[in-house]
Design an enzyme around this catalytic site. Structure first.
Site, PDB file in Angstrom:
ATOM      1  N   CYS A  90       0.818  -1.345   0.232  1.00  0.00           N
ATOM      2  CA  CYS A  90      -0.104  -0.292   0.748  1.00  0.00           C
ATOM      3  C   CYS A  90       0.760   1.824   0.260  1.00  0.00           C
ATOM      4  O   CYS A  90       0.251   2.126  -0.142  1.00  0.00           O
ATOM      5  CB  CYS A  90      -1.058   0.128   1.449  1.00  0.00           C
ATOM      6  N   HIS A  99      -3.568   6.938   1.663  1.00  0.00           N
ATOM      7  CA  HIS A  99      -4.026   5.624   0.990  1.00  0.00           C
ATOM      8  C   HIS A  99      -5.577   5.517   1.503  1.00  0.00           C
ATOM      9  O   HIS A  99      -5.956   5.332   2.355  1.00  0.00           O
ATOM     10  CB  HIS A  99      -2.902   4.802   1.195  1.00  0.00           C
ATOM     11  N   ASN A 102      -9.915  -0.618  -0.965  1.00  0.00           N
ATOM     12  CA  ASN A 102      -8.405  -0.402  -0.380  1.00  0.00           C
ATOM     13  C   ASN A 102      -7.847  -1.306  -1.562  1.00  0.00           C
ATOM     14  O   ASN A 102      -7.812  -2.040  -2.204  1.00  0.00           O
ATOM     15  CB  ASN A 102      -8.159  -1.031   0.436  1.00  0.00           C
TER      16      ASN A 102
END
Length: 320
Positions: A111, A247, A277
């Site tokens: 990520c 993020h 996500n």
């Protein structure tokens, strides 16, 4: 010499699972998921792959920046879900684009991947090694999610984002990155290519596993710290920053970061409700959305921050 984003693009599959679809797979509900994550739906690849989505996002970025593929000196893809081990995704993107002058390789930083790729691009440009670089974040996380695990399958989606970065004269902004390998087990995924993986119970150990509580604690502590560290290396203060593009892991994480830093949540754009996500793809997907909607204006100061498996985290300051 600094690198500046001159083109941005993104792609997400048309197919999606909303929270009601997820509730048919595991014991959960739309209300439960929204309250804990802010996610309403996530795009799930059907015919698309990590490579095909990367190509589509890359083409959009090149078109947005009015850059020809042959001008690219480097293609760098951040991904933890390549659909082939070799050749790398970046080489497949090069082939599809006809970017014959570009060197290609992939980066695995989960990520934090797009931020790490952005920082690498800045370093290459500052050194004079490359001038025009395409960075991509592309993920098919649906391939590594355990769809029987309520704690993780609700979170992740598929998609890709890309940015063209070109060297120019101007103020060089800092980048900050960190890693802590001692915490790696809280967010992990074993390789299915290792010997004996077929013998593991339904191969469940080869799916993504996550200690959500520990990841949350890590993010809400380290993200404010790394942003403060970043700004401490500049003459800017947090009030000078127009956007904090984080993020998109969890709405609660982003809200907690804003609260800890005492910054208006309006400066923290979010699209997690639509995409979930998407790991390395989340920041460029959000930047592309902001750019297309007219929110990004020339000269605005933006902090991008990524955090996740490794554990790794980082932040960069850029001017739009």
């Amino acid at each position: 010499m600094r690198g500046k984003i001159c083109g941005i693009g993104a792609y997400a599959p048309e197919n999606f699972y909303d929270n009601h679809d997820i509730a048919k797979i595991v014991e959960t509900s739309d209300e439960w998921i929204r309250e804990r994550t802010g996610i309403v739906r996530r795009h799930i690849a059907d015919e698309d792959t990590t490579m095909s989505m990367a190509v589509k996002a890359a083409r959009a970025a090149l078109e947005n920046g009015k850059v020809e593929a042959k001008e690219l000196d480097l293609i760098l893809t951040a991904t933890i879900t390549p659909n082939t081990i070799i050749p790398c995704v970046s080489c497949e993107v090069q082939k599809a684009l006809g970017a014959e002058n570009a060197t290609c390789f992939d980066m695995s930083a989960a990520c934090a991947g797009f931020v790490f790729a952005y920082n690498a691009a800045q370093a290459y440009i500052a050194s004079g090694m490359y001038r025009t670089i395409l960075i991509i974040g592309s993920e098919t996380l649906s391939n590594i999610v355990n769809w029987e695990d309520r704690g993780s399958c609700i979170l992740f989606g598929d998609g890709a984002g890309a940015a063209v970065i070109r060297g120019e004269e101007g103020e060089v902004f800092p980048c900050v990155t960190h890693s802590d390998g001692t915490m790696g087990e809280v967010l992990a995924c074993e390789s299915r290519h290792q010997k004996g993986w077929e013998e593991k119970e339904a191969a469940k150990q080869t799916y993504l596993s996550m200690n959500g509580k520990e990841v949350f604690k890590f993010a809400v502590k380290k993200v404010p710290e790394v942003i403060e560290e970043l700004l401490g290396r500049t003459d800017y203060v947090k009030e000078d920053i127009d956007w904090f593009v984080l993020h998109q892991a969890n709405q609660r994480i982003i809200e907690s970061v804003a609260k800890r830093m005492k910054i208006d949540i309006c400066k923290f754009p979010m699209n997690i409700s639509e995409f979930g996500n998407t790991s390395s793809a989340s920041i460029p997907i959000l930047l592309d959305e902001m750019n297309r909607s007219g929110k990004l204006k020339r000269g605005q100061k933006i902090v991008i921050a990524g955090f996740g498996a490794g554990l790794s985290w980082g932040a960069s300051l850029l001017e739009w």
